[in-house]
Design an enzyme around this catalytic site. Structure first.
Site: not given
Ligand code: FAD
Length: 300
Positions: A33, A128, A288
């Site tokens: 990444e 977020d 890096k």
């Molecule tokens: P979701 O899968 O939508 O989940 C978010 C929350 O809602 C979770 O607590 C889940 O349990 C809950 N949830 C999901 N669906 C439902 C539903 N239908 N009803 C009720 N609750 C639900 N952030 C960035 O801004 N840019 C990036 O490039 C980026 N890359 C990332 C790469 C990786 C590998 C990881 C692990 C994280 C990354 N993030 C990035 C962070 C991520 O955007 C945040 O953690 C964000 O808060 C959640 O995104 P998600 O896609 O996991 O959300």
């Protein structure tokens, strides 16, 4: 080296081996990444990043994922990096994409553009939720996954959290929603960074019990600085094992020691994960090459 860009399913269905005449080792699929550098108006930092990736190319990564600022704050820069990874380095880029605060029409345009660039894979995220978020055409990543799968010919990865997502009330509820993303079409899960492999093993067990069958690729962060670690772990739920924390605290002013400790710890973590049969390792490179190169020299 990637000759033709491959999709996630093909990448993780391969069985790769390395070794010599006396032993054979299953080789994990390597991916990295990177993030668009900040304050880079003259493109110098982007050039540095491309040079770092040129060094890391030696380890034949199957993918290089590029982060995306929630709400599209660095969209153009992200696209520039993807273009250079694909056309200059001849590697397989995987853009991250967050749907929070983004209108469906903008999402459509973005997906159309990356498909036109020949991209095969995308990491679909909610992002977020910023203060004052103005629009929620998609509330959760699962809706984005469903939309991509219906309208586009892209393989989709999603995020998973071995120690639960920060908003989640329990591992079980988080995994229930993770399963929902997989049911909507996610092909692979990349995990949040973690330092305690038992958290990953516990997480994958519950995922299996819930019927999640896609590969769950562990995210590995080589610690290179004590303050950097504290900053990163303040943003997400991550346990730092006592043995690592004690050493880091004791030598917090010694940068060389911390870097060596980080490399040794991540190498140990990776070796244990390989022995447990993981399909791949996804490295948070922090743009890096040095630490990741040393780890890969240690483990491959
Ligand atoms: P979701 O899968 O939508 O989940 C978010 C929350 O809602 C979770 O607590 C889940 O349990 C809950 N949830 C999901 N669906 C439902 C539903 N239908 N009803 C009720 N609750 C639900 N952030 C960035 O801004 N840019 C990036 O490039 C980026 N890359 C990332 C790469 C990786 C590998 C990881 C692990 C994280 C990354 N993030 C990035 C962070 C991520 O955007 C945040 O953690 C964000 O808060 C959640 O995104 P998600 O896609 O996991 O959300």
């Amino acid at each position: 080296m990637v000759e033709a860009l491959e999709n996630l399913k093909d990448i993780y269905s391969k069985e790769e081996y390395s070794g010599n005449m006396f032993f054979t080792l299953k080789r994990p699929i390597i991916s990295y990444e990177v993030f668009p550098p900040k304050n880079d108006s003259n493109g110098e930092k982007l050039n540095e990043l491309i040079n770092e990736l040129r060094i890391l190319k030696k380890y034949e990564p199957s993918l290089v994922s590029v982060t995306y600022g929630a709400g599209g704050s660095n969209r153009d820069q992200s696209v520039d990096i993807i273009d250079r990874i694909k056309n200059e380095l001849k590697l397989n880029p995987m853009p991250h994409f967050t749907c929070v605060s983004t209108r469906k029409s903008e999402i459509k345009d973005y997906l159309f553009n990356i498909e036109k660039m020949g991209i095969k894979n995308i990491l679909a995220l909610r992002g977020d939720i910023p203060e004052g978020a103005f629009c929620h055409d998609f509330l959760y990543a699962s809706e984005l996954v469903e939309f991509i799968k219906k309208e586009h010919d892209l393989s989709v990865a999603v995020a998973g959290y071995p120690e639960t997502h920060i908003e989640s009330e329990s591992l079980e509820s988080d995994i229930k929603w993770l399963k929902h993303k997989v049911d909507k079409g996610a092909d692979v899960i990349y995990t949040q960074l973690f330092f305690d492999n038992n958290k990953y093993f516990g997480f994958t067990e519950v995922c299996a019990d819930e019927g999640i069958e896609v590969p769950i690729i562990p995210g590995i962060l080589p610690v290179t600085g004590y303050n950097q670690l504290l900053k990163m772990t303040s943003l997400c739920k991550v346990t730092i094992p006592k043995i690592l924390m004690e050493k880091l605290e004791k030598h917090s002013d010694d940068k060389d020691y911390t870097k060596k400790l980080g490399i040794d710890f991540a190498s140990y973590q990776c070796r244990q994960l390989i022995d447990a049969g993981v399909k791949g390792l996804h490295f948070y490179t922090l743009n890096k090459s040095e630490a990741v190169s040393e780890i890969l020299e240690n483990i491959l």
